[in-house]
Design a protein around this motif. Structure first.
Motif, PDB file in Angstrom:
ATOM      1  N   HIS A   1       0.826  -1.209   0.000  1.00 27.67           N
ATOM      2  CA  HIS A   1       0.000   0.000   0.000  1.00 27.67           C
ATOM      3  C   HIS A   1       0.868   1.271   0.000  1.00 27.67           C
ATOM      4  O   HIS A   1       0.428   2.304  -0.431  1.00 27.67           O
ATOM      5  CB  HIS A   1      -0.981  -0.016   1.184  1.00 27.67           C
ATOM      6  CG  HIS A   1      -0.339   0.165   2.514  1.00 27.67           C
ATOM      7  ND1 HIS A   1       0.284  -0.862   3.179  1.00 27.67           N
ATOM      8  CD2 HIS A   1      -0.228   1.267   3.301  1.00 27.67           C
ATOM      9  CE1 HIS A   1       0.769  -0.410   4.330  1.00 27.67           C
ATOM     10  NE2 HIS A   1       0.467   0.883   4.431  1.00 27.67           N
ATOM     11  N   ASP A   2       2.154   1.179   0.491  1.00 24.66           N
ATOM     12  CA  ASP A   2       3.055   2.324   0.411  1.00 24.66           C
ATOM     13  C   ASP A   2       3.342   2.674  -1.047  1.00 24.66           C
ATOM     14  O   ASP A   2       3.374   3.845  -1.431  1.00 24.66           O
ATOM     15  CB  ASP A   2       4.374   2.026   1.131  1.00 24.66           C
ATOM     16  CG  ASP A   2       4.216   1.979   2.641  1.00 24.66           C
ATOM     17  OD1 ASP A   2       3.184   2.501   3.129  1.00 24.66           O
ATOM     18  OD2 ASP A   2       5.110   1.463   3.305  1.00 24.66           O
ATOM     19  N   THR A   3       3.543   1.670  -1.892  1.00 19.64           N
ATOM     20  CA  THR A   3       3.817   1.886  -3.306  1.00 19.64           C
ATOM     21  C   THR A   3       2.600   2.507  -3.979  1.00 19.64           C
ATOM     22  O   THR A   3       2.733   3.422  -4.799  1.00 19.64           O
ATOM     23  CB  THR A   3       4.163   0.549  -3.987  1.00 19.64           C
ATOM     24  OG1 THR A   3       5.219  -0.062  -3.284  1.00 19.64           O
ATOM     25  CG2 THR A   3       4.570   0.762  -5.431  1.00 19.64           C
ATOM     26  N   THR A   4       1.418   2.045  -3.645  1.00 19.69           N
ATOM     27  CA  THR A   4       0.192   2.582  -4.225  1.00 19.69           C
ATOM     28  C   THR A   4       0.021   4.044  -3.833  1.00 19.69           C
ATOM     29  O   THR A   4      -0.361   4.882  -4.666  1.00 19.69           O
ATOM     30  CB  THR A   4      -1.020   1.769  -3.741  1.00 19.69           C
ATOM     31  OG1 THR A   4      -0.791   0.400  -3.991  1.00 19.69           O
ATOM     32  CG2 THR A   4      -2.272   2.216  -4.461  1.00 19.69           C
TER      33      THR A   4
ATOM     34  N   ASP B   1      -0.176   7.056  -6.398  1.00 24.49           N
ATOM     35  CA  ASP B   1      -1.314   7.967  -6.392  1.00 24.49           C
ATOM     36  C   ASP B   1      -0.844   9.419  -6.218  1.00 24.49           C
ATOM     37  O   ASP B   1      -1.340  10.329  -6.895  1.00 24.49           O
ATOM     38  CB  ASP B   1      -2.299   7.594  -5.276  1.00 24.49           C
ATOM     39  CG  ASP B   1      -3.053   6.302  -5.580  1.00 24.49           C
ATOM     40  OD1 ASP B   1      -3.051   5.879  -6.759  1.00 24.49           O
ATOM     41  OD2 ASP B   1      -3.637   5.727  -4.641  1.00 24.49           O
ATOM     42  N   ALA B   2       0.108   9.619  -5.326  1.00 26.61           N
ATOM     43  CA  ALA B   2       0.619  10.977  -5.094  1.00 26.61           C
ATOM     44  C   ALA B   2       1.296  11.507  -6.354  1.00 26.61           C
ATOM     45  O   ALA B   2       1.124  12.672  -6.727  1.00 26.61           O
ATOM     46  CB  ALA B   2       1.595  10.976  -3.923  1.00 26.61           C
TER      47      ALA B   2
ATOM     48  N   GLY C   1       0.089  14.688  -8.501  1.00 27.63           N
ATOM     49  CA  GLY C   1       1.043  15.756  -8.797  1.00 27.63           C
ATOM     50  C   GLY C   1       1.090  16.073 -10.279  1.00 27.63           C
ATOM     51  O   GLY C   1       1.136  17.236 -10.685  1.00 27.63           O
ATOM     52  N   HIS C   2       1.055  15.010 -11.106  1.00 24.37           N
ATOM     53  CA  HIS C   2       1.070  15.220 -12.558  1.00 24.37           C
ATOM     54  C   HIS C   2      -0.211  15.895 -13.028  1.00 24.37           C
ATOM     55  O   HIS C   2      -0.183  16.772 -13.903  1.00 24.37           O
ATOM     56  CB  HIS C   2       1.266  13.884 -13.278  1.00 24.37           C
ATOM     57  CG  HIS C   2       2.669  13.385 -13.224  1.00 24.37           C
ATOM     58  ND1 HIS C   2       3.440  13.156 -14.337  1.00 24.37           N
ATOM     59  CD2 HIS C   2       3.459  13.054 -12.174  1.00 24.37           C
ATOM     60  CE1 HIS C   2       4.644  12.721 -13.982  1.00 24.37           C
ATOM     61  NE2 HIS C   2       4.670  12.644 -12.666  1.00 24.37           N
ATOM     62  N   VAL C   3      -1.356  15.476 -12.472  1.00 25.96           N
ATOM     63  CA  VAL C   3      -2.629  16.088 -12.857  1.00 25.96           C
ATOM     64  C   VAL C   3      -2.639  17.558 -12.476  1.00 25.96           C
ATOM     65  O   VAL C   3      -3.035  18.428 -13.277  1.00 25.96           O
ATOM     66  CB  VAL C   3      -3.812  15.333 -12.191  1.00 25.96           C
ATOM     67  CG1 VAL C   3      -5.106  16.115 -12.368  1.00 25.96           C
ATOM     68  CG2 VAL C   3      -3.951  13.950 -12.785  1.00 25.96           C
TER      69      VAL C   3
END
Length: 145
Positions: A31-34, A38-39, A43-45
């Motif tokens: 879940h850390d990787t997810t 997601d972050a 950030g890209h959006v």
């Protein structure tokens, strides 16, 4: 007794190693990787949206700037044309006034010249009479006895 400098350095290094070790040893969870992905996606959006907003603002401000420049240009051209017309009108009026002044000055100059000539002629005639009197005085009269 006061601890030596070397003892303080060794103590601080060992404390730092002890505090950092549990963080380095903890395994990464799925879940850390997810969360990281997601972050990164968020950030890209946000970056893309900010870029679109920035470009939209730049386009609109450029269009507004062009409109202002166009209106300013026409205003400047109108002012230029009016000032040119006023300048030409002033030039024509001053030329006419200059011609009128020149004509009056010329007439006055001629009148002064004619007057001086007449006076000079009269003075010259009187001067000739005086000269003739000095050069050929009248005969002296003898007083009766």
């Amino acid at each position: 007794m006061k601890p030596s400098f070397l003892a303080l350095v060794v103590l601080s290094v060992s404390t730092a190693i002890t505090l950092c070790t549990p963080l380095a040893v903890t395994p990464a969870h799925a879940h850390d990787t997810t969360i990281k992905q997601d972050a990164r996606h968020v950030g890209h959006v946000v970056s893309r949206d900010a870029k679109e907003v920035g470009h939209t603002i730049a386009d609109r401000s450029r269009k507004i700037g062009h409109r202002v420049a166009d209106k300013t240009r026409t205003t400047g051209e109108r002012i230029k044309a009016k000032s040119r017309a006023v300048g030409h009108s002033i030039a024509r009026s001053s030329r006419n006034a200059g011609h009128e002044i020149a004509g009056k000055t010329r007439k006055t100059g001629h009148a002064i010249s004619r007057g001086a000539h007449r006076v000079g002629t009269k003075v010259g005639a009187q001067a000739h009479k005086a000269k003739a009197f000095v050069e050929n005085p009248p005969p002296a009269k003898k007083a009766p006895r």
